[in-house]
Motif scaffolding. Structure first.
Motif, PDB file in Angstrom:
ATOM      1  N   TYR A  44       0.669  -1.298   0.307  1.00  0.00           N
ATOM      2  CA  TYR A  44      -0.197   0.090   0.012  1.00  0.00           C
ATOM      3  C   TYR A  44       0.312   1.229  -0.048  1.00  0.00           C
ATOM      4  CZ  TYR A  44      -4.464  -2.713   0.375  1.00  0.00           C
ATOM      5  OH  TYR A  44      -5.617  -2.885  -0.030  1.00  0.00           O
ATOM      6  N   PRO A  45       2.143   1.063   0.466  1.00  0.00           N
ATOM      7  CA  PRO A  45       2.742   2.480   1.020  1.00  0.00           C
ATOM      8  C   PRO A  45       3.290   3.124  -0.665  1.00  0.00           C
ATOM      9  CG  PRO A  45       2.841   1.586   2.327  1.00  0.00           C
ATOM     10  CD  PRO A  45       2.097   0.361   2.003  1.00  0.00           C
ATOM     11  N   PHE A  46       3.254   1.831  -1.301  1.00  0.00           N
ATOM     12  CA  PHE A  46       3.589   2.243  -2.435  1.00  0.00           C
ATOM     13  C   PHE A  46       2.445   2.568  -3.949  1.00  0.00           C
ATOM     14  CE2 PHE A  46       7.047  -0.368  -0.134  1.00  0.00           C
ATOM     15  CZ  PHE A  46       7.223   0.955  -0.015  1.00  0.00           C
ATOM     16  N   PHE A  47       1.457   2.400  -3.366  1.00  0.00           N
ATOM     17  CA  PHE A  47       0.386   2.908  -4.240  1.00  0.00           C
ATOM     18  C   PHE A  47      -0.317   4.237  -4.330  1.00  0.00           C
ATOM     19  CE2 PHE A  47      -1.009  -1.610  -3.648  1.00  0.00           C
ATOM     20  CZ  PHE A  47      -0.255  -2.171  -4.766  1.00  0.00           C
ATOM     21  N   SER A  48       0.823   5.072  -3.564  1.00  0.00           N
ATOM     22  CA  SER A  48       0.374   6.702  -3.854  1.00  0.00           C
ATOM     23  C   SER A  48       0.225   7.648  -4.222  1.00  0.00           C
ATOM     24  CB  SER A  48       0.875   7.231  -2.272  1.00  0.00           C
ATOM     25  OG  SER A  48       0.523   8.554  -2.357  1.00  0.00           O
ATOM     26  N   ALA A  49      -0.698   7.843  -4.922  1.00  0.00           N
ATOM     27  CA  ALA A  49      -0.906   8.728  -6.697  1.00  0.00           C
ATOM     28  C   ALA A  49      -0.183  10.225  -6.039  1.00  0.00           C
ATOM     29  CB  ALA A  49      -2.206   9.306  -6.507  1.00  0.00           C
ATOM     30  N   THR A  50      -0.527  10.372  -4.546  1.00  0.00           N
ATOM     31  CA  THR A  50       0.845  11.926  -4.249  1.00  0.00           C
ATOM     32  C   THR A  50       1.484  10.982  -3.305  1.00  0.00           C
ATOM     33  OG1 THR A  50      -1.150  11.997  -2.574  1.00  0.00           O
ATOM     34  CG2 THR A  50      -0.974  13.634  -5.028  1.00  0.00           C
ATOM     35  N   GLY A  51       1.590  11.594  -2.065  1.00  0.00           N
ATOM     36  CA  GLY A  51       2.732  11.281  -0.873  1.00  0.00           C
ATOM     37  C   GLY A  51       3.775  10.067  -0.695  1.00  0.00           C
ATOM     38  N   SER A  52       3.561  10.206  -0.409  1.00  0.00           N
ATOM     39  CA  SER A  52       4.802   8.995   0.267  1.00  0.00           C
ATOM     40  C   SER A  52       6.019   8.979  -0.496  1.00  0.00           C
ATOM     41  CB  SER A  52       4.430   7.363   0.269  1.00  0.00           C
ATOM     42  OG  SER A  52       3.688   7.229   0.530  1.00  0.00           O
ATOM     43  N   PRO A  53       6.945   7.899  -0.620  1.00  0.00           N
ATOM     44  CA  PRO A  53       8.328   8.751  -2.151  1.00  0.00           C
ATOM     45  C   PRO A  53       8.222   8.421  -2.813  1.00  0.00           C
ATOM     46  CG  PRO A  53       9.253   7.620   0.228  1.00  0.00           C
ATOM     47  CD  PRO A  53       7.766   7.720  -0.142  1.00  0.00           C
ATOM     48  N   ARG A  54       8.666   8.847  -3.984  1.00  0.00           N
ATOM     49  CA  ARG A  54       8.569   7.981  -5.066  1.00  0.00           C
ATOM     50  C   ARG A  54       9.974   7.112  -4.933  1.00  0.00           C
ATOM     51  NH1 ARG A  54       5.346   8.624  -5.941  1.00  0.00           N
ATOM     52  NH2 ARG A  54       3.592   9.037  -8.461  1.00  0.00           N
ATOM     53  N   PHE A  55       9.688   5.574  -5.659  1.00  0.00           N
ATOM     54  CA  PHE A  55      11.106   5.079  -5.312  1.00  0.00           C
ATOM     55  C   PHE A  55      11.294   4.047  -6.997  1.00  0.00           C
ATOM     56  CE2 PHE A  55       9.855   4.554  -1.126  1.00  0.00           C
ATOM     57  CZ  PHE A  55      11.249   5.074  -0.080  1.00  0.00           C
ATOM     58  N   ASP A  56      12.643   3.486  -6.931  1.00  0.00           N
ATOM     59  CA  ASP A  56      12.212   3.170  -8.405  1.00  0.00           C
ATOM     60  C   ASP A  56      11.534   1.813  -8.612  1.00  0.00           C
ATOM     61  OD1 ASP A  56      13.075   2.076 -10.875  1.00  0.00           O
ATOM     62  OD2 ASP A  56      14.376   0.397 -10.123  1.00  0.00           O
ATOM     63  N   GLU A  57      10.171   1.354  -9.858  1.00  0.00           N
ATOM     64  CA  GLU A  57       9.745   0.701  -8.969  1.00  0.00           C
ATOM     65  C   GLU A  57      10.145  -0.995  -9.606  1.00  0.00           C
ATOM     66  OE1 GLU A  57       6.269   2.052 -11.280  1.00  0.00           O
ATOM     67  OE2 GLU A  57       5.793   3.166 -10.674  1.00  0.00           O
ATOM     68  N   THR A  58      11.407  -0.831 -10.494  1.00  0.00           N
ATOM     69  CA  THR A  58      11.624  -1.928 -10.475  1.00  0.00           C
ATOM     70  C   THR A  58      12.216  -2.264  -9.198  1.00  0.00           C
ATOM     71  OG1 THR A  58      12.240  -1.213 -12.201  1.00  0.00           O
ATOM     72  CG2 THR A  58      12.436  -3.457 -12.758  1.00  0.00           C
ATOM     73  N   ALA A  59      13.002  -2.123  -8.368  1.00  0.00           N
ATOM     74  CA  ALA A  59      13.494  -2.145  -7.218  1.00  0.00           C
ATOM     75  C   ALA A  59      12.339  -2.484  -6.316  1.00  0.00           C
ATOM     76  CB  ALA A  59      14.251  -0.975  -6.629  1.00  0.00           C
ATOM     77  N   VAL A  60      11.264  -1.611  -6.022  1.00  0.00           N
ATOM     78  CA  VAL A  60      10.309  -1.778  -5.539  1.00  0.00           C
ATOM     79  C   VAL A  60       9.559  -3.546  -5.275  1.00  0.00           C
ATOM     80  CG1 VAL A  60       8.148  -1.522  -4.460  1.00  0.00           C
ATOM     81  CG2 VAL A  60       9.562   0.823  -4.489  1.00  0.00           C
ATOM     82  N   VAL A  61       9.790  -3.836  -6.837  1.00  0.00           N
ATOM     83  CA  VAL A  61       8.642  -5.210  -7.254  1.00  0.00           C
ATOM     84  C   VAL A  61       9.376  -6.346  -6.474  1.00  0.00           C
ATOM     85  CG1 VAL A  61       8.100  -6.315  -8.644  1.00  0.00           C
ATOM     86  CG2 VAL A  61       7.328  -4.074  -8.835  1.00  0.00           C
ATOM     87  N   HIS A  62      11.401  -5.709  -6.571  1.00  0.00           N
ATOM     88  CA  HIS A  62      11.832  -6.882  -6.300  1.00  0.00           C
ATOM     89  C   HIS A  62      12.065  -7.047  -4.528  1.00  0.00           C
ATOM     90  CE1 HIS A  62      16.174  -8.363  -4.892  1.00  0.00           C
ATOM     91  NE2 HIS A  62      15.842  -9.685  -5.669  1.00  0.00           N
ATOM     92  N   PHE A  63      11.858  -5.592  -3.777  1.00  0.00           N
ATOM     93  CA  PHE A  63      12.021  -5.741  -2.752  1.00  0.00           C
ATOM     94  C   PHE A  63      10.728  -6.322  -1.850  1.00  0.00           C
ATOM     95  CE2 PHE A  63      10.991  -3.504   1.365  1.00  0.00           C
ATOM     96  CZ  PHE A  63      12.148  -3.660   1.948  1.00  0.00           C
ATOM     97  N   LEU A  64       9.679  -5.959  -3.168  1.00  0.00           N
ATOM     98  CA  LEU A  64       8.640  -6.445  -1.734  1.00  0.00           C
ATOM     99  C   LEU A  64       8.919  -8.184  -1.685  1.00  0.00           C
ATOM    100  CD1 LEU A  64       5.674  -3.846  -3.251  1.00  0.00           C
ATOM    101  CD2 LEU A  64       6.301  -3.417  -0.352  1.00  0.00           C
ATOM    102  N   LEU A  65       8.967  -8.695  -2.833  1.00  0.00           N
ATOM    103  CA  LEU A  65       8.873 -10.030  -2.468  1.00  0.00           C
ATOM    104  C   LEU A  65       9.436 -10.595  -1.674  1.00  0.00           C
ATOM    105  CD1 LEU A  65       7.223 -12.823  -4.209  1.00  0.00           C
ATOM    106  CD2 LEU A  65       9.261 -12.607  -6.167  1.00  0.00           C
ATOM    107  N   ASP A  66      11.020  -9.968  -2.449  1.00  0.00           N
ATOM    108  CA  ASP A  66      12.214 -10.612  -1.549  1.00  0.00           C
ATOM    109  C   ASP A  66      12.014 -10.788  -0.267  1.00  0.00           C
ATOM    110  OD1 ASP A  66      14.411 -11.852  -1.011  1.00  0.00           O
ATOM    111  OD2 ASP A  66      16.033  -9.766  -0.818  1.00  0.00           O
ATOM    112  N   THR A  67      11.190  -9.340   0.851  1.00  0.00           N
ATOM    113  CA  THR A  67      11.048  -9.347   1.903  1.00  0.00           C
ATOM    114  C   THR A  67      10.148 -10.243   2.682  1.00  0.00           C
ATOM    115  OG1 THR A  67      11.607  -6.815   1.757  1.00  0.00           O
ATOM    116  CG2 THR A  67      10.333  -7.663   4.012  1.00  0.00           C
ATOM    117  N   PHE A  68       8.826 -10.116   1.645  1.00  0.00           N
ATOM    118  CA  PHE A  68       7.394 -11.545   1.982  1.00  0.00           C
ATOM    119  C   PHE A  68       7.938 -12.569   2.259  1.00  0.00           C
ATOM    120  CE2 PHE A  68       3.821 -13.268   1.184  1.00  0.00           C
ATOM    121  CZ  PHE A  68       3.045 -12.714   2.937  1.00  0.00           C
TER     122      PHE A  68
END
Lengths: 203, 203
Positions: free
Chosen positions: B166-190
């Motif tokens: 959810y924090p990475f679903f924000s239209a505004t708020g929350s920071p902008r991360f590289d999306e490929t990095a986020v995808v990998h991070f989320l799966l890896d962490t989970f």
DNA sequence: GGCTATTTACCGACCGGTCGGTCAGTACTA
DNA sequence: TAGTACTGACCGACCGGTCGGTAAATAGCC
């Protein structure tokens, strides 16, 4: 006379509590000053005696929640033991020391902060980040440095850490789980993941 | 003559898009029908030509988002490979196939569903749970059964899984991360958590 | 093709009601 | 009598929603 209110006229804190409860349930736009007043058994102008406007009341609630969180984080940071212990302390403290209503406030702050007027939002959100988000990111960062955590982007990990908890901060919605189980599950999942363990793992 | 509208009057879908954008930014109570109308270059009664009321418009947006998600989940479920692959597919699909605005809609549904009138909310939320939440929980459940995931409460894990994103679903708020990095991070962490790996790990 | 009837896709004006907020008091202490 | 802690009455702005109307396209009929 010139001392500040040492006993903060329990009406003020009563309003704060009641309003927090209502804001959590229905959101900033979802409840009116009339409803808050009625719920406090006070007239609407009575509210304006204690708070200059709706935003001021809302902000006071957010601030007190931020303060509480900040205290918990600094306590977690100075906790003995490794990063897993600090993180475990933080999760445990949030779930056992904060009643559900106050946990829901953490979510409320994150979600409804943008309802504030631009200047107030800017001011609050910068403090929010500096103390709350960065506080957790710092714990994570030091854990990475000490090789107690894998090398990931600490800020990204902070958002994921917080995000994992949020669904369990709901005053209403979302299901009810056993809180001890949730505390254990969150820490365990964040540290070890859901894949079956192949070697021995630390917690 | 008796065929149903094959080209659904692009004004209707234009309204849907524009309203979704605005609801995501300011919430259900945060934007008025006047603002939506103005943003669509149409009059307010024009809006009511296409939707019976505000709730109906909002619900149409939530429904379309739920439909989209449900399709993604069933695609993930029937993905070849193990549970990690299915989960990986789902995260990847959400982040690469859905533009940010539609991702934000996922969050909006979860957050603002309660603004609906009791009967509509009940109806929507039961479908939401039955297809979206249970859909993910089923993937998790089968993974646990096949020993590809540790034995945890599948529903609790579903909320944590969603919450992490959810924090990475924000239209505004929350920071902008590289999306490929986020995808990998989320799966890896989970799957693997943030503790340093002691044995070899699968992904 | 020409003519009318109906439908589609809207609009300006307006409704009752609620919103956040204010003001002129007032009862009660110290 | 001076301040504290309120209240009832009220304000203008805005809310969701509806009214009566209408220009333009379409359908039905000859």
């Amino acid at each position: 006379m010139f001392m500040e209110p040492s006993s903060p006229s329990d009406m003020r804190s009563h309003i704060l509590n009641e309003a927090a409860r209502l804001f959590v349930i229905r959101g900033y736009d979802g409840i009116s000053m009339r409803e808050i007043a009625a719920s406090c058994h006070i007239s609407k102008p009575g509210l304006y005696y204690y708070f200059v406007d709706k935003e001021d009341l809302f902000l006071a609630i957010l601030e007190s929640s931020l303060e509480e969180l900040t205290a918990l984080i600094s306590e977690a940071t100075s906790q003995p033991g490794g990063t897993p212990q600090k993180l475990g302390f933080l999760i445990h403290a949030i779930f056992t020391r904060l009643p559900m209503e106050r946990r829901a406030l953490i979510r409320l702050a994150a979600q409804e902060m943008n309802k504030l007027s631009p200047q107030k939002r800017e001011s609050f959100s910068s403090r929010y980040h500096a103390t709350f988000i960065d506080g957790i990111a710092d714990i994570l960062r030091s854990g990475i440095q000490k090789k107690e955590l894998r090398s990931v982007d600490p800020e990204m990990a902070t958002w994921a850490f917080l995000g994992m908890m949020y669904p369990f901060f709901s005053a209403t919605g979302s299901p009810r789980f056993d809180e001890t189980a949730v505390v254990h599950f969150l820490l365990d999942t964040f540290l070890n993941g859901l894949s079956p363990q192949t070697g021995e793992q630390r917690e």
